[in-house]
Design a protein around this motif. Sequence first.
Motif, PDB file in Angstrom:
ATOM      1  N   LYS A  80       0.865  -1.200   0.153  1.00 16.30           N
ATOM      2  CA  LYS A  80      -0.096  -0.043  -0.040  1.00 16.30           C
ATOM      3  C   LYS A  80       0.903   1.165  -0.032  1.00 16.30           C
ATOM      4  CE  LYS A  80      -4.126  -2.327   1.865  1.00 16.30           C
ATOM      5  NZ  LYS A  80      -5.313  -2.029   2.939  1.00 16.30           N
ATOM      6  N   ASN A  81       2.168   1.117   0.453  1.00 17.11           N
ATOM      7  CA  ASN A  81       3.002   2.311   0.355  1.00 17.11           C
ATOM      8  C   ASN A  81       3.611   2.608  -1.189  1.00 17.11           C
ATOM      9  OD1 ASN A  81       2.959   2.772   3.140  1.00 17.11           O
ATOM     10  ND2 ASN A  81       4.595   1.229   3.489  1.00 17.11           N
ATOM     11  N   GLU A  82       3.355   1.487  -2.067  1.00 18.17           N
ATOM     12  CA  GLU A  82       3.774   1.954  -3.394  1.00 18.17           C
ATOM     13  C   GLU A  82       2.874   2.762  -4.358  1.00 18.17           C
ATOM     14  OE1 GLU A  82       5.217  -1.774  -5.530  1.00 18.17           O
ATOM     15  OE2 GLU A  82       4.913  -2.980  -3.749  1.00 18.17           O
ATOM     16  N   TYR A  95     -19.944  12.213  -0.953  1.00 16.09           N
ATOM     17  CA  TYR A  95     -20.127  13.492  -0.374  1.00 16.09           C
ATOM     18  C   TYR A  95     -19.636  14.478  -1.415  1.00 16.09           C
ATOM     19  CZ  TYR A  95     -18.987  10.852   3.915  1.00 16.09           C
ATOM     20  OH  TYR A  95     -19.074   9.887   4.646  1.00 16.09           O
ATOM     21  N   PHE A  96     -20.342  15.726  -1.372  1.00 14.29           N
ATOM     22  CA  PHE A  96     -19.653  16.850  -2.268  1.00 14.29           C
ATOM     23  C   PHE A  96     -18.440  17.273  -1.728  1.00 14.29           C
ATOM     24  CE2 PHE A  96     -24.225  18.457  -3.305  1.00 14.29           C
ATOM     25  CZ  PHE A  96     -24.070  17.920  -4.651  1.00 14.29           C
ATOM     26  N   GLN A  97     -18.131  17.220  -0.299  1.00 14.20           N
ATOM     27  CA  GLN A  97     -16.967  17.409   0.153  1.00 14.20           C
ATOM     28  C   GLN A  97     -16.783  16.546   1.352  1.00 14.20           C
ATOM     29  OE1 GLN A  97     -16.071  21.743   0.903  1.00 14.20           O
ATOM     30  NE2 GLN A  97     -17.862  22.210  -0.078  1.00 14.20           N
ATOM     31  N   PRO A  98     -15.545  15.849   1.576  1.00 15.34           N
ATOM     32  CA  PRO A  98     -14.365  16.035   0.499  1.00 15.34           C
ATOM     33  C   PRO A  98     -14.474  15.048  -0.409  1.00 15.34           C
ATOM     34  CG  PRO A  98     -13.972  14.460   2.584  1.00 15.34           C
ATOM     35  CD  PRO A  98     -15.472  15.161   2.885  1.00 15.34           C
ATOM     36  N   ALA A  99     -13.337  15.029  -1.141  1.00 16.25           N
ATOM     37  CA  ALA A  99     -13.400  14.082  -2.387  1.00 16.25           C
ATOM     38  C   ALA A  99     -13.317  12.455  -2.104  1.00 16.25           C
ATOM     39  CB  ALA A  99     -11.932  14.373  -3.084  1.00 16.25           C
ATOM     40  N   THR A 100     -14.110  12.029  -2.713  1.00 17.92           N
ATOM     41  CA  THR A 100     -14.258  10.408  -2.289  1.00 17.92           C
ATOM     42  C   THR A 100     -12.943   9.803  -2.261  1.00 17.92           C
ATOM     43  OG1 THR A 100     -16.557  10.523  -2.913  1.00 17.92           O
ATOM     44  CG2 THR A 100     -15.539   8.225  -2.612  1.00 17.92           C
ATOM     45  N   ALA A 101     -11.923  10.009  -3.373  1.00 18.12           N
ATOM     46  CA  ALA A 101     -10.609   9.654  -3.145  1.00 18.12           C
ATOM     47  C   ALA A 101      -9.994   9.670  -2.020  1.00 18.12           C
ATOM     48  CB  ALA A 101      -9.933  10.296  -4.428  1.00 18.12           C
ATOM     49  N   ALA A 102     -10.235  10.861  -1.383  1.00 16.82           N
ATOM     50  CA  ALA A 102      -9.355  11.087  -0.010  1.00 16.82           C
ATOM     51  C   ALA A 102     -10.021  10.326   0.900  1.00 16.82           C
ATOM     52  CB  ALA A 102      -9.433  12.455   0.392  1.00 16.82           C
ATOM     53  N   TYR A 103     -11.414   9.971   1.099  1.00 17.01           N
ATOM     54  CA  TYR A 103     -11.752   8.764   1.922  1.00 17.01           C
ATOM     55  C   TYR A 103     -11.411   7.696   1.633  1.00 17.01           C
ATOM     56  CZ  TYR A 103     -15.799   6.237   3.426  1.00 17.01           C
ATOM     57  OH  TYR A 103     -16.518   4.995   4.367  1.00 17.01           O
ATOM     58  N   LEU A 104     -11.339   7.071   0.405  1.00 17.81           N
ATOM     59  CA  LEU A 104     -10.866   5.873  -0.079  1.00 17.81           C
ATOM     60  C   LEU A 104      -9.365   5.739   0.354  1.00 17.81           C
ATOM     61  CD1 LEU A 104     -12.983   5.275  -3.293  1.00 17.81           C
ATOM     62  CD2 LEU A 104     -12.920   3.848  -1.215  1.00 17.81           C
ATOM     63  N   GLN A 105      -8.669   6.745   0.016  1.00 16.18           N
ATOM     64  CA  GLN A 105      -7.180   6.417   0.742  1.00 16.18           C
ATOM     65  C   GLN A 105      -7.007   6.262   2.207  1.00 16.18           C
ATOM     66  OE1 GLN A 105      -5.594   8.865   2.908  1.00 16.18           O
ATOM     67  NE2 GLN A 105      -3.526   8.074   2.574  1.00 16.18           N
ATOM     68  N   LYS A 107      -9.461   4.840   3.948  1.00 16.72           N
ATOM     69  CA  LYS A 107     -10.069   3.382   3.882  1.00 16.72           C
ATOM     70  C   LYS A 107      -9.106   2.154   3.625  1.00 16.72           C
ATOM     71  CE  LYS A 107     -14.065   2.319   4.823  1.00 16.72           C
ATOM     72  NZ  LYS A 107     -14.735   1.693   5.828  1.00 16.72           N
ATOM     73  N   LEU A 108      -8.308   2.486   2.724  1.00 20.56           N
ATOM     74  CA  LEU A 108      -7.446   1.491   1.837  1.00 20.56           C
ATOM     75  C   LEU A 108      -6.057   1.550   2.618  1.00 20.56           C
ATOM     76  CD1 LEU A 108      -8.233   2.008  -1.927  1.00 20.56           C
ATOM     77  CD2 LEU A 108      -8.742  -0.012  -0.580  1.00 20.56           C
ATOM     78  N   ASP A 109      -5.825   2.611   3.610  1.00 25.29           N
ATOM     79  CA  ASP A 109      -4.774   2.606   4.505  1.00 25.29           C
ATOM     80  C   ASP A 109      -3.290   2.821   3.559  1.00 25.29           C
ATOM     81  OD1 ASP A 109      -3.256   2.878   6.719  1.00 25.29           O
ATOM     82  OD2 ASP A 109      -3.075   0.470   6.870  1.00 25.29           O
ATOM     83  N   LEU A 110      -3.744   3.640   2.516  1.00 24.30           N
ATOM     84  CA  LEU A 110      -2.418   3.861   1.674  1.00 24.30           C
ATOM     85  C   LEU A 110      -1.898   5.026   2.269  1.00 24.30           C
ATOM     86  CD1 LEU A 110      -4.631   4.292  -1.827  1.00 24.30           C
ATOM     87  CD2 LEU A 110      -3.189   2.301  -0.713  1.00 24.30           C
ATOM     88  N   SER A 111      -0.500   5.135   1.816  1.00 19.38           N
ATOM     89  CA  SER A 111       0.595   6.185   2.321  1.00 19.38           C
ATOM     90  C   SER A 111      -0.058   7.599   2.516  1.00 19.38           C
ATOM     91  CB  SER A 111       1.870   6.055   1.521  1.00 19.38           C
ATOM     92  OG  SER A 111       2.513   7.102   1.920  1.00 19.38           O
ATOM     93  N   GLU A 112       0.503   8.442   3.335  1.00 16.28           N
ATOM     94  CA  GLU A 112       0.008   9.805   3.180  1.00 16.28           C
ATOM     95  C   GLU A 112       0.792  10.589   2.140  1.00 16.28           C
ATOM     96  OE1 GLU A 112       0.631  11.669   7.107  1.00 16.28           O
ATOM     97  OE2 GLU A 112      -0.804  10.450   8.181  1.00 16.28           O
ATOM     98  N   ASN A 113       1.852   9.877   1.717  1.00 17.29           N
ATOM     99  CA  ASN A 113       2.326  10.293   0.402  1.00 17.29           C
ATOM    100  C   ASN A 113       1.434  10.319  -0.843  1.00 17.29           C
ATOM    101  OD1 ASN A 113       4.772  11.249   1.830  1.00 17.29           O
ATOM    102  ND2 ASN A 113       5.698   9.375   1.826  1.00 17.29           N
ATOM    103  N   CYS A 114       0.563   9.468  -0.819  1.00 19.80           N
ATOM    104  CA  CYS A 114      -0.305   9.420  -2.025  1.00 19.80           C
ATOM    105  C   CYS A 114      -1.302  10.554  -2.284  1.00 19.80           C
ATOM    106  CB  CYS A 114      -1.052   8.155  -1.420  1.00 19.80           C
ATOM    107  SG  CYS A 114      -2.480   7.764  -2.814  1.00 19.80           S
ATOM    108  N   ALA A 115      -1.459  10.743  -3.640  1.00 22.01           N
ATOM    109  CA  ALA A 115      -1.947  12.062  -3.892  1.00 22.01           C
ATOM    110  C   ALA A 115      -3.419  11.375  -4.326  1.00 22.01           C
ATOM    111  CB  ALA A 115      -1.387  12.524  -5.464  1.00 22.01           C
TER     112      ALA A 115
END
Length: 357
Positions: A80-82, A95-105, A107-115
């Motif tokens: 997940k860090n990759e 949601y209108f806000q925030p971006a669902t991509a941020a929510y999924l980041q 939920k998926l426990d991806l790195s904070e360095n992930c855009a």
Amino acid sequence: MAKSTFNKAKVSAIVTCVPENHRFLEDDIDTLYNGDIKQVNRIKKSIGLNKRHIVDGDVTTSDLCEKAANKLLYDMQVSKNEIDAIIFVSQTPDYFQPATAAYLQGKLDLSENCAAFDVNQGCAGYVYGLWLAHMMIETNSCSKVLLLAGDTLSKVVNPLDSNVATLFGDAGTATLIEISESQNPSFFTLHTNGKKFDTIIQPEGAFRKPSKKIINDERIFETSEKRSLKDFYMDGAAVFNFSIETEPKAIKEILEFSGVTQESIDYIIFHQANKYIISNIARRLKIPLDKAPSETTGKYGNQSSASIPSTICDAINNDVNEKELNLILSGFGVGLSWAACQLTLDKIYCPDIIYYK
């Protein structure tokens, strides 16, 4: 016209998730077709509709995409860090806000360095998402991009509206795009005609009040128990004419741009609007129907931004798992937008469609 060639990126995996809950056309025979089984059978034969998978309860597009992404990351043994970036393509966000991509980041426990960012696109959205992911890798901004594309249009379609209620199914998909040393380039062309923005529209729900000064099609304002202004509207005849006019040109354009012949393409995967539209486009291009799969709509419904990856998983996954394929992917619809790409899928990970229970 946006026109791009990429040499550094490849698609490595595609996973599709649909809700287990489903309805057959016959299930709506009384509410939508006055009990007329002959009409139901005509629709099944002409348009290719039969069954659609739709979410129930509080299940959202992000839930379906999350399950698809978790399977992809686990089965591909991707850390997940990759993941350098996550793109969420949908017109049914959480949601209108925030971006669902941020929510999924999260939920998926991806790195904070992930855009992480959302793209508000529908029928052409998967190709748009691939274009963005390829661009991010081509510019050395990312090594691995997770593209999540899906919609749950059943949430915005009035179940009493016979024009659209039986058309749309729900799905979420996950696609891994990563840096590649392959010598197979990818080619993209993208178009928009926003002057016809109200051909497919959900008039109410955001921040602009529907107005006849802006919306040209007065039928959109004809509401009843079958449709309110908060419900999805589509001018079916206009969409059909748009599809058969633009898609043959789009396919010829991407073939000319990529320098490949139609005969050398293994499959053309169209957005699964319905079987009738796809067969008409294929006939105009003189494409054998076995090269243009069109059965996915009948199994799962029109899945908007998820329909192209879903068709790959449904119709040709055995082929893409086992050998190199030259493909054209072509999406068209809401916007009005259309986009096509010519790329190679070489023994990618592409399992059968999975179900969200």
